[in-house]
Design a protein around this motif. Sequence first.
Motif, PDB file in Angstrom:
ATOM      1  N   ARG A 133       6.319   1.895   8.697  1.00 33.28           N
ATOM      2  CA  ARG A 133       6.265   1.981   7.234  1.00 33.28           C
ATOM      3  C   ARG A 133       7.616   2.413   6.685  1.00 33.28           C
ATOM      4  O   ARG A 133       8.472   2.901   7.404  1.00 33.28           O
ATOM      5  N   PRO A 140      -0.770   3.286   4.933  1.00 36.78           N
ATOM      6  CA  PRO A 140       0.143   2.831   3.884  1.00 36.78           C
ATOM      7  C   PRO A 140       1.297   2.008   4.443  1.00 36.78           C
ATOM      8  O   PRO A 140       1.690   2.160   5.605  1.00 36.78           O
ATOM      9  N   ASP A 141       1.821   1.115   3.613  1.00 36.99           N
ATOM     10  CA  ASP A 141       3.027   0.368   3.976  1.00 36.99           C
ATOM     11  C   ASP A 141       4.272   1.180   3.650  1.00 36.99           C
ATOM     12  O   ASP A 141       5.319   1.013   4.277  1.00 36.99           O
ATOM     13  N   ARG A 183       0.850  -1.189   0.000  1.00 33.76           N
ATOM     14  CA  ARG A 183       0.000   0.000   0.000  1.00 33.76           C
ATOM     15  C   ARG A 183       0.894   1.251   0.000  1.00 33.76           C
ATOM     16  O   ARG A 183       1.656   1.481   0.940  1.00 33.76           O
ATOM     17  N   VAL A 184       0.794   2.029  -1.069  1.00 35.97           N
ATOM     18  CA  VAL A 184       1.695   3.170  -1.261  1.00 35.97           C
ATOM     19  C   VAL A 184       0.937   4.495  -1.168  1.00 35.97           C
ATOM     20  O   VAL A 184      -0.121   4.662  -1.788  1.00 35.97           O
ATOM     21  N   LEU A 185       1.482   5.418  -0.395  1.00 32.94           N
ATOM     22  CA  LEU A 185       0.995   6.799  -0.343  1.00 32.94           C
ATOM     23  C   LEU A 185       1.991   7.649  -1.115  1.00 32.94           C
ATOM     24  O   LEU A 185       3.178   7.685  -0.782  1.00 32.94           O
ATOM     25  N   VAL A 193      -2.797   3.838  -2.478  1.00 29.15           N
ATOM     26  CA  VAL A 193      -3.999   3.892  -1.646  1.00 29.15           C
ATOM     27  C   VAL A 193      -4.436   5.332  -1.396  1.00 29.15           C
ATOM     28  O   VAL A 193      -5.579   5.574  -1.002  1.00 29.15           O
TER      29      VAL A 193
END
Length: 233
Positions: free
Chosen positions: A85, A59-60, A13-15, A41
Motif C-alpha cells: 500500500r 486499504p490501498d 481504498r483509503v484509511l 474504508v
Amino acid sequence: MSNIHNVLNKPIRVLVVENHQLMLWALTKLINGHRPLMEVVSIASNQTDALLQIPGVTPDLVLMRNELATMTVEGLLPEALTTGRRTLLFMEEVTEDTLAASVRCGAQGVLTRRSSADEIIKAIEKTHEGELWFGREATGMALQVMRRAREQPAPATPKGHLSLLTPRERKVLHAVVDNKVRTNKDLAKQLFISESTLRNHLSSIYQKLGVGNRLDLYVYVRSHLGVGVAEVA
C-alpha cells in the motif's frame, strides 16, 4: 481517473489516520465526495489502531497525520503499514528535517495543512499509481537543498573535518545520518542526553562541518564525503 480504474472500476481504498475530529470529518467528506474514484474504508486515531484495522479493511493507501506516525528502530514506517500500500503523510508544516525524514521512512508523499482539496485528491490518485508526491512547497525545498549541496565547494580533504568532532559528536552524527529517530526529543532519549545538550552538540557539528541543519548534514555526509555511516561512527 486513471486507465487502471476505468478498466477495473474499483475505488482507491483509503484509511485515514487523524485524531483531530474536524480534520478527520473534512478529509473523510472530501475523499468520499470523489466516489467512485476513491473512498474512505476506515478511520483511526493513531498508528496502533491503524495497524490493527489494516488486515480487515485492506486499504490501498494510508493517509496519516505525520505527528501520529512512529517508526521502527531502522527509521522506517512499520512493514504492516507500507507493504502492498501507499502512505501519504499529512503535516502541519514541511521543514527540511521533516521532509528528509518522511522520504527516508518510506512515505510516498507529503501533504500539508495548506494543501488544497484538489491537491489532496490528486496526491491520493498519483501516489496510488506509483508516483511520488511532495507538492510545490516540498519540492521547492528539496531543490534548494540540492542546490546548496551542489554549490558548496568540496573541501580538499573532507574526512579531515570529521577529525574535529569529539567522540560524543560522532555518536550524535551517526544517529542523525542513520535516521534511527525523527525528532530531537527522541534522538536525545536514544543518546541518553537532554535536548539542550543535543542542541549544543548539533550546533558544534554544524559549525565544524559547515552545514546549517540536519538535512544539510545528511546531504553533506552522503554526497560530499562519499562515506557510509560505518565510516562516520
